[in-house]
Design an enzyme around this catalytic site. Structure first.
Site, PDB file in Angstrom:
ATOM      1  N   ASP A   1     -10.514   4.078  -1.237  1.00 19.49           N
ATOM      2  CA  ASP A   1     -11.302   3.127  -0.291  1.00 19.49           C
ATOM      3  C   ASP A   1     -12.451   2.593  -0.538  1.00 19.49           C
ATOM      4  O   ASP A   1     -13.313   3.986  -0.374  1.00 19.49           O
ATOM      5  CB  ASP A   1     -10.996   3.519   1.143  1.00 19.49           C
ATOM      6  CG  ASP A   1      -9.632   2.901   1.304  1.00 19.49           C
ATOM      7  OD1 ASP A   1      -8.535   2.683   1.372  1.00 19.49           O
ATOM      8  OD2 ASP A   1      -8.970   2.758   3.144  1.00 19.49           O
TER       9      ASP A   1
ATOM     10  N   ASP B   1       0.652  -0.857  -0.245  1.00 19.33           N
ATOM     11  CA  ASP B   1      -0.064   0.055   0.098  1.00 19.33           C
ATOM     12  C   ASP B   1       1.053   1.411  -0.067  1.00 19.33           C
ATOM     13  O   ASP B   1       1.776   1.677   1.046  1.00 19.33           O
ATOM     14  CB  ASP B   1      -0.917  -0.162   1.033  1.00 19.33           C
ATOM     15  CG  ASP B   1      -2.101   1.083   1.486  1.00 19.33           C
ATOM     16  OD1 ASP B   1      -2.041   2.202   0.191  1.00 19.33           O
ATOM     17  OD2 ASP B   1      -3.095   0.920   1.900  1.00 19.33           O
TER      18      ASP B   1
HETATM   19  C1  GLA Z   1      -5.583   2.275   2.624  1.00 22.15           C
HETATM   20  C2  GLA Z   1      -5.566   0.933   2.236  1.00 22.15           C
HETATM   21  C3  GLA Z   1      -7.403   0.319   2.694  1.00 22.15           C
HETATM   22  C4  GLA Z   1      -6.136  -0.476   3.915  1.00 22.15           C
HETATM   23  C5  GLA Z   1      -5.446   1.090   4.804  1.00 22.15           C
HETATM   24  C6  GLA Z   1      -4.346   0.402   6.095  1.00 22.15           C
HETATM   25  O1  GLA Z   1      -6.504   2.912   2.904  1.00 22.15           O
HETATM   26  O2  GLA Z   1      -6.426   1.205   0.229  1.00 22.15           O
HETATM   27  O3  GLA Z   1      -7.401  -0.477   2.182  1.00 22.15           O
HETATM   28  O4  GLA Z   1      -5.188  -1.357   3.873  1.00 22.15           O
HETATM   29  O5  GLA Z   1      -4.594   2.064   4.029  1.00 22.15           O
HETATM   30  O6  GLA Z   1      -4.185   1.651   6.512  1.00 22.15           O
END
Ligand code: GLA
Length: 647
Positions: A462, A399
């Protein structure tokens, strides 16, 4: 005999006219204007952030093309505000546009709908465009819907203002209302006691890597699993159906799997492709983020693995148990990453999950810190990949997060680089580690995600458990289909069905039942990774029905790996279709509108002709043979998912 009514005195006529006039005047006097900012904003649904009265979505004064507006509603695509008018409204007026706070970015479409009819549409408006005036008569309208769509390019920067928005009422007050939630109807038929082999029909593994594949089979227990032509190096446990071992050589091996119980026998071919590519079908499993976020513990992960087996989900092909952010502590003196006290023994945990015939994943960032501020892999990629391999992980979500601080304005190569580094490191691990890129779609990741060795890549920000979010992300995948295929998939984020909550305190998803059918149908059509985001210890019958329909899951796991394309759009109705290996098509008839509507799929749009058999996949029922087209009623925010097969 008829009697005529004679008006005797002109004075009476005058008095009558006066009364009428005063009545009209009284009514006019009662007409009252209400600003949108006076409504209950908790009923606004939107794809990102929170709605604000008299402020933009970011909380600034409302500005459109340099003009300040004192009043209005600041929202974000995709957004919906439903307003009950009781047929007593006269007019809606506003000035709409993309708020100046995003500069020239963002593109949106404003829409005003009355009782299911489109009353006004803005066309696509971009950041920096002048405000567009809307003035719509509302005579007799009961339900007004103000919505903002994303201009067909995703919802990033879509800060949308209904500036100076007013409703003139003849009487009464406009009221923001929540949508009506339909009953949760289970459509998936009860499982047959006869054996059936489910899940993927093709499986990829690299030579020398530990092999782990559990034959997913439903039917009355006990079931005995066997396999014909299992290549040397692999063993099958007949009770659990777990195949382990390793393959020394590259090659394709077609195995005939067999499941037998007191009620009968089922057979199915499984193609094992030993080569360079894993994830030949979209990964299916669970991830901790949408339920527990940073509250996740080892106990949650073990419980998820237990529930995957106890609920029977494993018998439908569900495989991965993935830990998201918040497992990391610092590093030891040798630079090796440490897990925090909530995860005291990672090796014991992976052994436990593997012993159940499941696989296990975890999470890191190419930056120094993860999104939640924990240890990332920056400058430790080799060590981390080695550690994940030693611990026994099978999946890494990687990520972007704080890597943005290392390379603030990355060019194309800059976007690719951190993923290339980690892929190279993972390739050295003596096991297969599925590589999931997460950087929210930057730089059109779908165009190069496969090139950097990604097995899937997030195309979006997200997800959250609202219609605006889920539908915006899912339907926003139109056009990405040419970039997906076996081993590399577009990922519009994880599932938000069941009990979610991003904390130790979970609650039922806010998606309505029909929205949940849309979610699962669309994600299967899109060949998206299917990662259940809910508390697995709280699976109710409706959620299980969503996750155990093998005919629906077959759409996702079809060996061709063709992602569905949007083949037709008519207002709120959309038809999405994908080719299946057997020559048939999976077709979703979706209704993104606020009222039940009739959707049609034309054979000409599908590229077929003549009589075709149509089967409803959720109900697992044949609907008959149809020439030229198939049409059906589709409920608000719902779907009818069918398979169209040539005779
Ligand atoms: C980002 C990702 C999420 C999750 C969070 C974890 O927002 O897009 O899917 O993994 O980080 O902190």
């Amino acid at each position: 005999m008829t009697r005529k009514l004679h008006i005797q005195y002109p004075g009476v006529i005058f008095a009558f006219a006066l009364a009428l006039y005063s009545f009209a005047l009284l009514n006019l006097a009662k007409a009252e204007t209400f600003g949108l900012d006076a409504l209950q904003l908790q009923h606004v649904e939107q794809g990102w952030g929170d709605p604000h009265a008299n402020q933009s979505v970011d909380g600034h004064p409302l500005f459109l093309d340099g003009k300040r507006f004192e009043h209005g509603l600041g929202t974000h695509a995709n957004s919906i505000l439903r307003i009950a008018l009781g047929g007593k409204a006269e007019r809606f007026t506003a000035a709409v546009g993309v708020d100046d706070e995003v500069g020239k970015q963002g593109s949106v479409v404003f829409k005003v709908t009355g009782d299911g009819k489109t009353l006004w549409e803005s066309g696509v408006l971009h950041g920096g465009d002048p405000a567009k005036a809307v003035s719509v008569a509302l005579d007799g309208v009961q339900k007004l819907v103000l919505s903002v769509g994303d201009g067909e390019d995703g919802i990033n920067f879509d800060h949308a203002d209904w500036a100076d928005a007013k409703i003139v009422m003849k009487a009464g007050k406009p009221e923001a209302v929540a949508p009506v939630r339909e009953a949760a109807v289970v459509l998936t038929p009860k499982q047959s006691p006869k054996p059936r082999i489910n899940g993927a029909r093709v499986f990829g593994v690299r030579p020398g890597s530990p092999f782990l594949f559990t034959v997913p089979a439903t039917g009355e227990r006990p079931i005995t699993i066997s396999a014909k032509n299992l290549p040397a190096g692999l063993q099958l446990d007949p009770q659990s159906g777990i195949i382990t071992g390793s393959l020394a050589e590259k090659g394709t091996y077609v195995v005939t799997l067999r499941a037998q119980n007191a009620k009968g026998t089922a057979e199915r071919a499984l193609k094992i492709v030993c080569g360079d590519t894993v994830a030949l079908t979209p990964p299916m499993g669970w991830n901790s983020w949408n339920c527990f976020a940073c509250d996740v513990t080892e106990a949650n992960v073990r419980a998820a693995a237990d529930a995957m087996v106890a609920s029977g989900l494993i018998n439908h092909g569900w495989t991965y148990i993935n830990i998201d952010d918040c497992w990391e502590a610092g590093r030891d003196a040798d630079g090796m990453v440490l897990s925090n006290q909530k995860f005291p023994d990672m090796k014991a945990l992976t052994d436990y999950v593997h012993s159940k015939g499941l696989k296990i994943g975890l999470y890191s960032s190419p930056g120094p810190k993860t999104c939640a501020g924990h240890e990332g892999s920056y400058k430790h990629e080799e060590l981390d990949a080695r550690r994940y391999g030693e611990w026994g992980f099978d999946y890494l979500k990687y990520d972007w997060c704080s890597y943005g601080g290392i390379v603030p304005n990355p060019d194309h190569d800059g976007l690719m680089k951190p993923y290339q580094i980690m892929r190279a490191a993972l390739d050295k691990a003596p096991r297969d580690i599925l590589f999931s890129l997460c950087q929210y779609g930057m730089g059109n990741v779908w165009e190069w995600g496969a090139q950097v060795g990604g097995n899937c890549w997030r195309t979006t920000g997200d997800i959250s458990d609202t219609w605006s979010s889920m539908s915006g992300l899912g339907f926003g995948q139109a056009g990405h289909e040419k970039f997906a295929g076996p081993g590399h998939w577009n990922d519009p984020d994880m599932l938000v069905v069941g009990y979610v909550g991003w904390s130790a305190k979970v609650r039922p998803t806010r998606l309505t039942p029909n929205e949940q059918y849309t979610h699962i149908s669309l994600w299967c059509l899109l060949c998206s990774p299917l990662l259940i985001g809910c508390d697995m210890t709280k699976l109710d019958d409706f959620t299980l029905n969503l996750l155990t329909n093998d005919e629906v899951l077959d759409v996702s796991q079809d060996p061709l790996g063709h992602q569905a394309a949007r083949i037709a759009k008519d207002g709120s109705l959309e038809i999405w279709a994908k080719d299946l290996e057997d020559g048939s098509k999976a077709v979703g008839l979706f209704n993104r509108g606020e009222d039940t509507a009739k959707a049609t799929v034309k054979w000409s749009d599908l590229g077929v002709s003549g009589q075709q058999s149509v089967r409803d996949l959720w109900r697992q029922q044949n609907l008959g043979k149809f020439a030229d087209q198939f049409h059906t009623e589709v409920p608000r925010h719902g779907v009818v998912l069918v398979k169209v097969t040539p005779p």
